[in-house]
Design an enzyme around this catalytic site. Sequence first.
Site, PDB file in Angstrom:
ATOM      1  N   SER A 222       0.822  -1.205   0.000  1.00 36.38           N
ATOM      2  CA  SER A 222       0.000   0.000   0.000  1.00 36.38           C
ATOM      3  C   SER A 222       0.860   1.262   0.000  1.00 36.38           C
ATOM      4  O   SER A 222       1.904   1.325   0.649  1.00 36.38           O
ATOM      5  CB  SER A 222      -0.909   0.004   1.232  1.00 36.38           C
TER       6      SER A 222
ATOM      7  N   TYR B 297      -3.437   5.234  -4.835  1.00 35.98           N
ATOM      8  CA  TYR B 297      -4.736   5.861  -4.993  1.00 35.98           C
ATOM      9  C   TYR B 297      -4.566   7.017  -5.978  1.00 35.98           C
ATOM     10  O   TYR B 297      -3.448   7.456  -6.252  1.00 35.98           O
ATOM     11  CB  TYR B 297      -5.256   6.405  -3.654  1.00 35.98           C
TER      12      TYR B 297
ATOM     13  N   THR C 163      -6.128   1.501  -6.777  1.00 33.82           N
ATOM     14  CA  THR C 163      -7.340   1.222  -6.007  1.00 33.82           C
ATOM     15  C   THR C 163      -8.369   2.323  -6.255  1.00 33.82           C
ATOM     16  O   THR C 163      -8.129   3.488  -5.964  1.00 33.82           O
ATOM     17  CB  THR C 163      -7.018   1.137  -4.506  1.00 33.82           C
TER      18      THR C 163
ATOM     19  N   LYS D 236      -8.146  -1.979  -9.361  1.00 27.67           N
ATOM     20  CA  LYS D 236      -8.827  -2.695  -8.277  1.00 27.67           C
ATOM     21  C   LYS D 236     -10.161  -2.024  -7.952  1.00 27.67           C
ATOM     22  O   LYS D 236     -10.218  -0.806  -7.786  1.00 27.67           O
ATOM     23  CB  LYS D 236      -7.933  -2.713  -7.036  1.00 27.67           C
TER      24      LYS D 236
ATOM     25  N   HIS E 250     -13.673  -3.553  -1.918  1.00 19.56           N
ATOM     26  CA  HIS E 250     -12.767  -3.054  -0.877  1.00 19.56           C
ATOM     27  C   HIS E 250     -13.069  -3.697   0.473  1.00 19.56           C
ATOM     28  O   HIS E 250     -13.064  -3.036   1.518  1.00 19.56           O
ATOM     29  CB  HIS E 250     -12.838  -1.532  -0.770  1.00 19.56           C
TER      30      HIS E 250
END
Length: 390
Positions: free
Chosen positions: A108, A130, A156, A254, A278
């Site tokens: 992440s 992100y 994401t 994602k 998620h």
Amino acid sequence: MADKWFESVAVAQRRAEKRLPKSVYGALIAGAEKGVSLADNLSAFAELGLAPHIADLPRERHMATTVMGQDLSMPVFISPTGVQAVHPDGEVAVARAAANRGLPMGLSSFASKSIEEVTAVNGQVFFQMYWSGDRDTMVQRLERARAAGAKGIILTLDWSSSNGRDWGSPWIPEKMDLKSMIKLAPEALSRPRWFWEFIKRAHIPPLQTPNMAVPGTTPPTFFGAYYEWMQSPLPTWDDIAWLIAQWNGQFLVKGVCRVDDARRVVDAGATALSVSNHGGNNLDGTPASIRVLPSIVAAVGGDVEIVLDGGIRRGSDVVKAVALGARAVMIGRAYLWGLAANGQAGVENVLDVLRGGIDATMTGIGKASLADLDPSDVIAPEGFFRTLGA
């Protein structure tokens, strides 16, 4: 605890709950609003049955596959999750465990360890981003990931609508200053084994996000990074195509639940997509990922690699997802329970549990390889599946 081995992910979760402070455990449970999607991710797999054979079963089972150009010893890899303060080693412990089991790791951008630390112990890292910051900032993060040896990017997009929880959200401090430590002290002292892991290493979780830092600056706190993301304009499909082009390599989007979105992901140039809600942390009421998987496979399965994320707790869940068209699955909470229960060894334990379950399930349904799996191996009740955006 003399015997730290556990036989299922459920046992790992119970041990994590006993070991972690209430607020830390609550942050891992997460979910959104009423928790409808969170619950459906788990219950949906329980609704699916399997069609067993009783003789001429395969003596050997082969479960290796590839995802985003990387070899996997089984169809499972690590989903990126944010600041892993459940253990002092955090993402580094997870990365080592995955490497020891021949699996990639998604890291992440909100991780507590830098991408350089993680790629040093696992050569199969997918860096997660992100849509956060301006374009120059995002390119800088891509180039840092490339320089560190990341094998692909995960973007994401299924975290945009979370709006509180009916059971309340745990208090998470902006940073671990004296005031925060005093407030958290009763919780920490109530979980002495967890607290001692940090104390004996003289390591208090800084709650920073080093992968969000501009070079040469102090990493922002989790909430600092979260604020940047919250203030960033939501991306368009043109934005997504631009980011994919900047990377020019293996790229997974994602958060897909709809057929029309899946087609747009393909048009944007992604090489892979994840069917995901998620982990139930986004728009509550979104169906479980496994319910929408077949419709997306039917629409774009020949054009892009498809993985599934959400609700995986046992090897039979993995087999069901692969039989219904997923190339592999991503796991999140499952490995965090293992990390909390027993550090790196706990993550390896979770991966071994899943591998054993995959092997047992493939034996039971008489399939020697992943390529032999097909939807006829799965028993789905009438009305189980959903097709969105067709």
